[in-house]
Scaffold this active site. Structure first.
Site, PDB file in Angstrom:
ATOM      1  N   ARG A   1     -58.440   8.527 -16.536  1.00  0.00           N
ATOM      2  CA  ARG A   1     -57.335   8.629 -17.458  1.00  0.00           C
ATOM      3  C   ARG A   1     -57.334   7.384 -18.342  1.00  0.00           C
ATOM      4  NH1 ARG A   1     -51.120   8.241 -15.527  1.00  0.00           N
ATOM      5  NH2 ARG A   1     -50.243   8.003 -17.613  1.00  0.00           N
TER       6      ARG A   1
ATOM      7  N   GLU B   1     -70.251  -2.657 -15.782  1.00  0.00           N
ATOM      8  CA  GLU B   1     -71.384  -3.549 -15.543  1.00  0.00           C
ATOM      9  C   GLU B   1     -72.494  -3.138 -16.498  1.00  0.00           C
ATOM     10  OE1 GLU B   1     -72.962  -3.495 -11.553  1.00  0.00           O
ATOM     11  OE2 GLU B   1     -74.377  -5.111 -11.995  1.00  0.00           O
TER      12      GLU B   1
ATOM     13  N   GLU C   1     -72.183   2.959  -5.888  1.00  0.00           N
ATOM     14  CA  GLU C   1     -72.295   1.661  -5.246  1.00  0.00           C
ATOM     15  C   GLU C   1     -71.042   1.488  -4.392  1.00  0.00           C
ATOM     16  OE1 GLU C   1     -73.452  -2.835  -6.687  1.00  0.00           O
ATOM     17  OE2 GLU C   1     -72.045  -1.746  -7.922  1.00  0.00           O
TER      18      GLU C   1
ATOM     19  N   ASN D   1     -65.625  -6.053   0.007  1.00  0.00           N
ATOM     20  CA  ASN D   1     -65.283  -7.435  -0.303  1.00  0.00           C
ATOM     21  C   ASN D   1     -64.776  -8.076   0.985  1.00  0.00           C
ATOM     22  OD1 ASN D   1     -65.553  -7.460  -3.360  1.00  0.00           O
ATOM     23  ND2 ASN D   1     -64.203  -5.708  -3.037  1.00  0.00           N
TER      24      ASN D   1
ATOM     25  N   PRO E   1     -62.599  30.030  -5.687  1.00  0.00           N
ATOM     26  CA  PRO E   1     -62.469  30.071  -7.142  1.00  0.00           C
ATOM     27  C   PRO E   1     -61.079  29.622  -7.545  1.00  0.00           C
ATOM     28  CG  PRO E   1     -62.299  32.278  -6.229  1.00  0.00           C
ATOM     29  CD  PRO E   1     -62.517  31.357  -5.065  1.00  0.00           C
TER      30      PRO E   1
END
Ligand SMILES: *[C@@H]1O[C@H](CO)[C@@H](O)[C@H](O)[C@H]1NC(C)=O
Ligand SMILES: *[C@@H]1O[C@H](CO)[C@@H](O)[C@H](O)[C@H]1NC(C)=O
Ligand SMILES: *[C@@H]1O[C@H](CO)[C@@H](O)[C@H](O)[C@H]1NC(C)=O
Ligand SMILES: CC(=O)N[C@H]1CO[C@H](CO)[C@@H](O)[C@@H]1O
Length: 316
Positions: free
Chosen positions: A47, A165, A231, A235, A282
């Site tokens: 968005r 990136e 990826e 962290n 569907p």
């Protein structure tokens, strides 16, 4: 007319919880079927705050082309499809702007869970300088991962703050090369994408102790520079992220949404966490069979029937 709504409505669907239990029981040769299925990254839906502004940035600075654009005035939203080439062959981006911020969808919040998109370029320095000259935000100057390293990359923000990136690489089949998701347990995430989606670990887990993160690349194909990858990024010591309402989901093609779900997704979700939010079937007024689910970190994937998608592209 309604056909055009298919892939932007996916975005809306994600805002509604359609959860019901899938019914079929899993066949035995599950993983094998998934691994032989014809899988391809179709698109990621995000968005944006201002469609014109985003399109300008992606076309002028990142080198993408606008593939289609549609206005839905009665529903107060506009969509665009943008990428480095045709939707038939390329991983592309679906953009949606909601005209009314005070509706149920609320103000655009990027959150912290979605990390970035990655694109490859042969001219990273010029690209960065053009973005800088236009007042864009460079969050990492072009350079190697580690001093003396060979991969040159940079990070820039788009006008909404989505991070991109930029990777200096020879021409690759799909310049929109990856998307990066922040996860809290990288081994669990690798397991999820391998088993639920039949992806492979294309680059062994890499620890950057200096910058305190671990990354892994999963995807289809064999060479992570030549194919689209997700990826997964852990962290160090970060155990919580906010989802926001910016990045919506990734759509992946399959030959059979029913088998995909019954064969793998259902079991893996039970085992590793996650949730089926749209059982396979569907969507009558959309003309496409899909199934949608959340992974163990709450990221949404939509599996889309390959034939339905091909028909949808022909209609446009
Ligand atoms: C669209 O916006 C108008 C006001 O600008 C509002 O009256 C209407 O209910 C909105 N439609 C939808 C579907 O949200
Ligand atoms: C990287 O770190 C993870 C734990 O965070 C560990 O399981 C893995 O063995 C490490 N890999 C390397 C190559 O050091
Ligand atoms: C991936 O493809 C590139 C370009 O063809 C090549 O240079 C590289 O060696 C390949 N890597 C692997 C691991 O095969
Ligand atoms: C303070 C703290 O919890 N530090 C940890 C951060 O993560 C690294 C790698 O997972 C650990 O080694 C530290 O102990």
């Amino acid at each position: 007319m309604y056909q055009h709504l298919v892939f932007c409505v996916l975005l809306l669907i994600s805002l509604i919880d359609l959860s019901t239990a899938a019914r079929s029981s899993p066949p035995d040769n599950v993983l094998e079927w998934v691994q032989n299925d014809d899988r391809r990254f179709l698109r990621a839906n995000i968005r944006v705050g201002d469609l014109d502004r985003t399109i300008k940035f992606y076309t002028e600075f990142l080198g993408m082309k606008i593939l289609s654009r549609k206005e839905f005035p009665e529903a107060n939203f506009s969509t665009a499809v943008i990428g480095f080439g045709s939707e038939d062959t390329q991983f592309i981006l679906g953009l949606t702007q909601y005209r009314m911020f005070d509706t149920a969808v609320g103000k655009l919040e990027l959150g912290t869970a979605f990390s970035h998109f990655g694109i490859t370029t042969q001219d990273i320095y010029t690209m960065v300088e053009k973005i800088r000259a236009a007042g864009g935000v460079i969050t990492r100057e072009p350079g190697p991962v580690t001093p003396g390293g060979t991969t040159i990359y940079a990070f820039v923000n788009d006008p909404d703050g989505y991070s991109f990136e930029l990777l200096l690489r020879p021409p690759t089949p799909e310049p929109l090369n990856h998307m990066c998701l922040n996860v809290v347990d990288i081994d669990r995430s690798i397991d999820f994408y391998e088993r639920a989606l039949g992806m492979k670990l294309l680059l062994p887990t890499f620890n950057n102790t200096e910058e305190q993160y671990t990354v892994a690349m999963v995807g289809y194909g064999t060479n992570y520079t030549q194919t689209v990858v997700i990826e997964l990024k852990y962290n160090f010591n970060v155990t919580e992220y906010t989802k926001g309402n910016g990045y919506a989901q990734v759509a992946i093609g399959t030959d059979d949404v029913y088998k995909s779900s019954a064969a793998a997704v259902k079991q893996v979700v039970q085992e590793l966490g996650g949730k089926i939010i749209r059982p396979p079937g569907p969507i009558p007024f959309l003309g496409s069979k899909i199934t949608a689910f959340l992974d163990s970190d709450g990221f949404e994937t939509v599996l889309v029937d390959n034939d339905d998608y091909a028909k949808y592209l022909k209609k446009d």
